[in-house]
Design a protein around this motif. Structure first.
Motif, short mmCIF file in Angstrom:
data_model
loop_
_atom_site.label_atom_id
_atom_site.label_comp_id
_atom_site.label_asym_id
_atom_site.label_seq_id
_atom_site.Cartn_x
_atom_site.Cartn_y
_atom_site.Cartn_z
N UNK A 9 0.86 -1.18 0.00
CA UNK A 9 0.00 0.00 0.00
C UNK A 9 0.90 1.23 0.00
N UNK A 10 0.30 2.38 -0.04
CA UNK A 10 1.07 3.63 -0.11
C UNK A 10 2.11 3.74 1.01
N UNK A 11 1.70 3.46 2.24
CA UNK A 11 2.62 3.65 3.36
C UNK A 11 3.69 2.57 3.46
N UNK A 12 3.47 1.41 2.85
CA UNK A 12 4.49 0.36 2.87
C UNK A 12 5.83 0.91 2.36
N UNK A 13 5.78 1.73 1.32
CA UNK A 13 7.00 2.20 0.67
C UNK A 13 7.70 3.31 1.46
N UNK A 14 7.17 3.70 2.63
CA UNK A 14 7.87 4.64 3.49
C UNK A 14 8.85 3.93 4.41
N UNK A 15 8.80 2.60 4.46
CA UNK A 15 9.64 1.83 5.39
C UNK A 15 11.11 1.80 4.99
N UNK A 16 11.38 1.80 3.69
CA UNK A 16 12.76 1.76 3.20
C UNK A 16 12.77 2.24 1.77
N UNK A 32 12.11 3.06 -4.28
CA UNK A 32 11.28 4.25 -4.41
C UNK A 32 12.15 5.49 -4.49
N UNK A 33 11.64 6.48 -5.18
CA UNK A 33 12.30 7.78 -5.25
C UNK A 33 11.24 8.84 -5.04
N UNK A 34 11.66 9.97 -4.54
CA UNK A 34 10.72 11.07 -4.32
C UNK A 34 9.85 10.85 -3.10
N UNK A 35 8.68 11.47 -3.14
CA UNK A 35 7.77 11.47 -2.00
C UNK A 35 6.41 10.90 -2.40
N UNK A 36 5.71 10.42 -1.41
CA UNK A 36 4.37 9.89 -1.62
C UNK A 36 3.52 10.92 -2.35
N UNK A 37 2.88 10.48 -3.42
CA UNK A 37 2.03 11.38 -4.19
C UNK A 37 2.69 11.93 -5.44
N UNK A 38 4.02 12.14 -5.40
CA UNK A 38 4.69 12.65 -6.60
C UNK A 38 5.99 11.92 -6.92
N UNK A 56 17.75 -12.85 -15.96
CA UNK A 56 16.42 -12.76 -16.55
C UNK A 56 15.60 -11.74 -15.76
N UNK A 57 15.95 -10.46 -15.91
CA UNK A 57 15.36 -9.39 -15.11
C UNK A 57 14.35 -8.60 -15.95
N UNK A 58 13.19 -8.34 -15.35
CA UNK A 58 12.20 -7.45 -15.97
C UNK A 58 11.95 -6.32 -14.99
N UNK A 59 11.74 -5.12 -15.51
CA UNK A 59 11.53 -3.97 -14.64
C UNK A 59 10.41 -3.09 -15.18
N UNK A 60 9.79 -2.37 -14.29
CA UNK A 60 8.71 -1.44 -14.63
C UNK A 60 8.71 -0.35 -13.55
N UNK A 61 8.32 0.86 -13.92
CA UNK A 61 8.26 1.96 -12.98
C UNK A 61 6.82 2.45 -12.87
N UNK A 62 6.39 2.72 -11.63
CA UNK A 62 5.02 3.12 -11.34
C UNK A 62 5.03 4.40 -10.52
N UNK A 63 4.03 5.25 -10.69
CA UNK A 63 3.93 6.44 -9.82
C UNK A 63 3.60 6.01 -8.39
N UNK A 64 4.12 6.75 -7.43
CA UNK A 64 3.86 6.46 -6.02
C UNK A 64 2.53 7.11 -5.63
N UNK A 65 1.47 6.59 -6.19
CA UNK A 65 0.10 7.03 -5.93
C UNK A 65 -0.75 5.80 -5.67
N UNK A 66 -1.97 5.99 -5.23
CA UNK A 66 -2.89 4.85 -5.02
C UNK A 66 -3.02 4.04 -6.31
N UNK A 67 -3.22 4.75 -7.43
CA UNK A 67 -3.39 4.06 -8.72
C UNK A 67 -2.10 3.35 -9.12
#
Length: 98
Positions: A9-16, A32-38, A56-67
């Motif tokens: 969830x959103x707050x999980x990524x504040x742990x490290x 993670x980079x930046x701050x929650x929401x942006x 055999x590595x696959x990667x993807x980047x997602x915004x740190x938002x609920x969506x």
């Protein structure tokens, strides 16, 4: 539906800023980079080895938002379904180095 990633969830990524994990032999890593929401969360999936040795590595980047976190969970579920997972075990005897 697989519930292996319901804890994300959103707050999980504040742990490290970097978090490695696994579901049996299915390995993943977040950074993670930046701050929650942006900020953003980059995710990697790879075979049952250390991240540094994985080939055999696959990667993807997602915004740190609920969506973005929901999209990350869906991506991980899809990759787990594609790659599969076995219960973790140490191979014995160890495979020969090539």
């Amino acid at each position: 539906m697989d519930s292996s990633f319901d804890f994300l969830n959103m707050s999980f990524f504040t742990k490290a800023s970097v978090y490695p994990g696994s579901v049996g032999t299915f390995r993943y890593r977040f950074q993670r980079t930046g701050w929650m929401g942006d900020g953003s969360i980059q995710a990697w999936v790879y075979e049952n080895t250390s991240f540094e040795l994985a080939q055999n590595v696959e990667t993807e980047t997602f915004p740190w938002t609920e969506e973005g976190v929901e999209a990350l969970r869906a991506w991980l579920r899809g990759k787990l379904a594609e790659r599969g997972a076995e219960p973790y075990r140490i191979p014995y005897p160890a495979p020969k180095a090539t």
